[in-house]
Design a protein around this motif. Sequence first.
Motif, PDB file in Angstrom:
ATOM      1  N   GLU A 341      -9.590  60.441  34.014  1.00 13.52           N
ATOM      2  CA  GLU A 341     -10.160  60.975  32.772  1.00 13.52           C
ATOM      3  C   GLU A 341      -9.151  60.889  31.619  1.00 13.52           C
ATOM      4  O   GLU A 341      -9.497  60.499  30.516  1.00 13.52           O
ATOM      5  N   ILE A 342      -7.923  61.251  31.913  1.00 15.32           N
ATOM      6  CA  ILE A 342      -6.902  61.227  30.860  1.00 15.32           C
ATOM      7  C   ILE A 342      -6.626  59.789  30.431  1.00 15.32           C
ATOM      8  O   ILE A 342      -6.529  59.492  29.246  1.00 15.32           O
ATOM      9  N   ALA A 343      -6.539  58.877  31.418  1.00 10.40           N
ATOM     10  CA  ALA A 343      -6.294  57.473  31.092  1.00 10.40           C
ATOM     11  C   ALA A 343      -7.449  56.936  30.248  1.00 10.40           C
ATOM     12  O   ALA A 343      -7.230  56.280  29.225  1.00 10.40           O
ATOM     13  N   ASP A 344      -8.688  57.246  30.653  1.00 11.50           N
ATOM     14  CA  ASP A 344      -9.863  56.802  29.897  1.00 11.50           C
ATOM     15  C   ASP A 344      -9.817  57.331  28.471  1.00 11.50           C
ATOM     16  O   ASP A 344     -10.101  56.617  27.520  1.00 11.50           O
ATOM     17  N   TYR A 345      -9.462  58.589  28.374  1.00 17.27           N
ATOM     18  CA  TYR A 345      -9.405  59.216  27.059  1.00 17.27           C
ATOM     19  C   TYR A 345      -8.403  58.488  26.170  1.00 17.27           C
ATOM     20  O   TYR A 345      -8.661  58.191  25.012  1.00 17.27           O
ATOM     21  N   ARG A 346      -7.259  58.165  26.748  1.00 16.97           N
ATOM     22  CA  ARG A 346      -6.214  57.493  25.964  1.00 16.97           C
ATOM     23  C   ARG A 346      -6.647  56.094  25.538  1.00 16.97           C
ATOM     24  O   ARG A 346      -6.361  55.664  24.434  1.00 16.97           O
ATOM     25  N   ILE A 347      -7.326  55.399  26.461  1.00 16.66           N
ATOM     26  CA  ILE A 347      -7.810  54.056  26.126  1.00 16.66           C
ATOM     27  C   ILE A 347      -8.777  54.150  24.954  1.00 16.66           C
ATOM     28  O   ILE A 347      -8.682  53.405  23.984  1.00 16.66           O
ATOM     29  N   GLN A 348      -9.698  55.119  25.057  1.00 18.60           N
ATOM     30  CA  GLN A 348     -10.694  55.301  24.009  1.00 18.60           C
ATOM     31  C   GLN A 348     -10.016  55.682  22.688  1.00 18.60           C
ATOM     32  O   GLN A 348     -10.345  55.138  21.634  1.00 18.60           O
ATOM     33  N   ALA A 349      -9.058  56.589  22.771  1.00 23.22           N
ATOM     34  CA  ALA A 349      -8.361  57.044  21.563  1.00 23.22           C
ATOM     35  C   ALA A 349      -7.642  55.883  20.893  1.00 23.22           C
ATOM     36  O   ALA A 349      -7.660  55.753  19.666  1.00 23.22           O
ATOM     37  N   ALA A 350      -7.025  55.024  21.720  1.00 21.15           N
ATOM     38  CA  ALA A 350      -6.311  53.875  21.171  1.00 21.15           C
ATOM     39  C   ALA A 350      -7.295  52.920  20.511  1.00 21.15           C
ATOM     40  O   ALA A 350      -7.048  52.371  19.436  1.00 21.15           O
ATOM     41  N   LYS A 351      -8.470  52.744  21.166  1.00 15.61           N
ATOM     42  CA  LYS A 351      -9.514  51.868  20.632  1.00 15.61           C
ATOM     43  C   LYS A 351      -9.991  52.397  19.282  1.00 15.61           C
ATOM     44  O   LYS A 351     -10.102  51.654  18.321  1.00 15.61           O
ATOM     45  N   ASP A 352     -10.274  53.704  19.252  1.00 13.79           N
ATOM     46  CA  ASP A 352     -10.739  54.341  18.017  1.00 13.79           C
ATOM     47  C   ASP A 352      -9.726  54.138  16.900  1.00 13.79           C
ATOM     48  O   ASP A 352     -10.087  53.863  15.762  1.00 13.79           O
ATOM     49  N   LYS A 353      -8.473  54.280  17.264  1.00 14.15           N
ATOM     50  CA  LYS A 353      -7.417  54.163  16.266  1.00 14.15           C
ATOM     51  C   LYS A 353      -7.373  52.742  15.707  1.00 14.15           C
ATOM     52  O   LYS A 353      -7.275  52.539  14.503  1.00 14.15           O
ATOM     53  N   ARG A 354      -7.513  51.779  16.649  1.00 16.77           N
ATOM     54  CA  ARG A 354      -7.495  50.387  16.202  1.00 16.77           C
ATOM     55  C   ARG A 354      -8.694  50.102  15.316  1.00 16.77           C
ATOM     56  O   ARG A 354      -8.578  49.452  14.291  1.00 16.77           O
ATOM     57  N   ALA A 355      -9.856  50.631  15.737  1.00 20.89           N
ATOM     58  CA  ALA A 355     -11.081  50.419  14.974  1.00 20.89           C
ATOM     59  C   ALA A 355     -10.929  51.022  13.586  1.00 20.89           C
ATOM     60  O   ALA A 355     -11.287  50.401  12.586  1.00 20.89           O
ATOM     61  N   ALA A 356     -10.373  52.215  13.534  1.00 16.32           N
ATOM     62  CA  ALA A 356     -10.186  52.893  12.249  1.00 16.32           C
ATOM     63  C   ALA A 356      -9.242  52.089  11.366  1.00 16.32           C
ATOM     64  O   ALA A 356      -9.490  51.910  10.179  1.00 16.32           O
ATOM     65  N   ALA A 357      -8.183  51.583  11.970  1.00 18.60           N
ATOM     66  CA  ALA A 357      -7.219  50.783  11.215  1.00 18.60           C
ATOM     67  C   ALA A 357      -7.889  49.511  10.720  1.00 18.60           C
ATOM     68  O   ALA A 357      -7.708  49.100   9.576  1.00 18.60           O
ATOM     69  N   GLY A 358      -8.719  48.908  11.587  1.00 15.93           N
ATOM     70  CA  GLY A 358      -9.449  47.696  11.222  1.00 15.93           C
ATOM     71  C   GLY A 358     -10.382  47.967  10.066  1.00 15.93           C
ATOM     72  O   GLY A 358     -10.418  47.221   9.088  1.00 15.93           O
ATOM     73  N   ALA A 359     -11.135  49.062  10.155  1.00 14.97           N
ATOM     74  CA  ALA A 359     -12.084  49.427   9.110  1.00 14.97           C
ATOM     75  C   ALA A 359     -11.361  49.643   7.793  1.00 14.97           C
ATOM     76  O   ALA A 359     -11.820  49.230   6.736  1.00 14.97           O
ATOM     77  N   ALA A 360     -10.211  50.270   7.885  1.00 21.51           N
ATOM     78  CA  ALA A 360      -9.450  50.557   6.674  1.00 21.51           C
ATOM     79  C   ALA A 360      -9.030  49.285   5.972  1.00 21.51           C
ATOM     80  O   ALA A 360      -9.148  49.172   4.754  1.00 21.51           O
ATOM     81  N   THR A 361      -8.584  48.306   6.782  1.00 17.69           N
ATOM     82  CA  THR A 361      -8.143  47.066   6.133  1.00 17.69           C
ATOM     83  C   THR A 361      -9.330  46.336   5.518  1.00 17.69           C
ATOM     84  O   THR A 361      -9.228  45.801   4.433  1.00 17.69           O
ATOM     85  N   THR A 362     -10.458  46.345   6.254  1.00 18.99           N
ATOM     86  CA  THR A 362     -11.634  45.667   5.709  1.00 18.99           C
ATOM     87  C   THR A 362     -12.012  46.298   4.376  1.00 18.99           C
ATOM     88  O   THR A 362     -12.321  45.602   3.417  1.00 18.99           O
ATOM     89  N   LEU A 363     -11.980  47.610   4.348  1.00 15.49           N
ATOM     90  CA  LEU A 363     -12.319  48.322   3.132  1.00 15.49           C
ATOM     91  C   LEU A 363     -11.362  47.935   2.009  1.00 15.49           C
ATOM     92  O   LEU A 363     -11.770  47.646   0.887  1.00 15.49           O
ATOM     93  N   GLN A 364     -10.090  47.885   2.385  1.00 15.00           N
ATOM     94  CA  GLN A 364      -9.079  47.515   1.393  1.00 15.00           C
ATOM     95  C   GLN A 364      -9.319  46.104   0.894  1.00 15.00           C
ATOM     96  O   GLN A 364      -9.231  45.837  -0.301  1.00 15.00           O
ATOM     97  N   GLU A 365      -9.662  45.215   1.853  1.00  8.39           N
ATOM     98  CA  GLU A 365      -9.915  43.830   1.470  1.00  8.39           C
ATOM     99  C   GLU A 365     -11.094  43.765   0.512  1.00  8.39           C
ATOM    100  O   GLU A 365     -11.045  43.077  -0.503  1.00  8.39           O
TER     101      GLU A 365
END
Length: 370
Positions: A341-365
């Motif tokens: 559960e903890i490993a899954d949570y971390r994977i998801q959290a990392a994914k969310d973070k990457r997605a958020a970072a991706g969204a931010a750059t797209t927005l900036q672009e």
Amino acid sequence: PETIVVSELANRMAERAADVIKSLMKMGMMVTANQTIDADTAELVIEEFGHRAVRVSDADVEQVIQTVEDKAEDLQARPPIVTIMGHVDHGKTSLLDLIRQANVVAGEAGGITQHIGAYQVTTESGALLSFLDTPGHAAFTSMRARGANVTDIVVLVVAADDAVMPQTVEAINHAKAAGVPMIVAINKIDKPTANPQKVRTDLLQHEVVVEAMSGDVQDVEVSAHTGQGIDQLLEAIALQAEILELRANPNRAALGAVIEAKLDVGRGPVATVLVQNGTLKQGDIFVVGEQWGKVRALINDKGERVTEAGPSVPVEVLGINGTPEAGDVLNVVETEAQAREIADYRIQAAKDKRAAAGAATTLQELMAKA
Ligand code: GTP
Ligand code: MG
């Protein structure tokens, strides 16, 4: 407050989003698949579907793997963890090799030291020291950046024929930033051009005042070629360790840091872990970064199978379901379900973070283009 997107909740339960929405409607909530619901509601839905809810949030993860406050009476002395730093070519690798070999020779006959990223040596006076086998600043800083502070003492190697150079200064700054005490090894003392006094005065300019200059930083003249001063250096480290009063509780669930990790063809994922507190045992269930596993085997720096590893001991860990990264923290937990559960949570959290970072750059672009 914690929330979860309805479709994500459905996904995690392996149920259809439409069925989850229907269930929510029965509870008087009109939501779409893309809307979020709070954790309490989610828990009701989960029970409704006959599943068991295990909430894993940052706080919960913390709770599960919390460094249990050790009582003073449970603490015992532990060996120091030493990192060697210094300017390029000043002799870091030569010193590490010499220290390790000297110890192999002194140790049991035929003992083969294998490279696992860290090793232990015993000084003449009987003190045990753990050395990180990856000299250089990159390892030190990348580990620190990942939250793993695995060094107790820095040995700053300065060549007596070259004195203080740019990377010497960098190393001093790293050690100071980490609040880690230093010992200066004035190396290449065998060279005719050696000028140890220049090293000492150079260091003054960087607020490193060695004992020979009436300061409190120990300095030892050494030669990685002749072996001169090596025993003194090891004893200086042992003394510094005593001053630091390094303690750990060997009788608790282990906490450690990954020094190196690789995917071994024959053995699967293998990580060298430096145990920082507690004792890591065969059969222990653990999470390590985004991976989890159950200790199948432990191998020490001499290539021997061991059943457990206590504080400050480096060991290779087998039985991980994936390859973690250097700097990842290993925590022993109670159940496989928890670990997963903890490993899954971390994977998801990392994914969310990457997605958020991706969204931010797209927005900036987009904004940049507009
Ligand atoms: P990098 O990993 O490139 O940063 O270098 P390093 O700090 O690990 O230095 P290394 O141990 O590779 O030594 C550099 C050179 O200095 C080698 O040619 C060594 O043989 C030589 N050397 C190291 N220690 C001594 C010493 O005590 N005396 C003499 N004379 N030469 C030394
Ligand atoms: Mg080197």
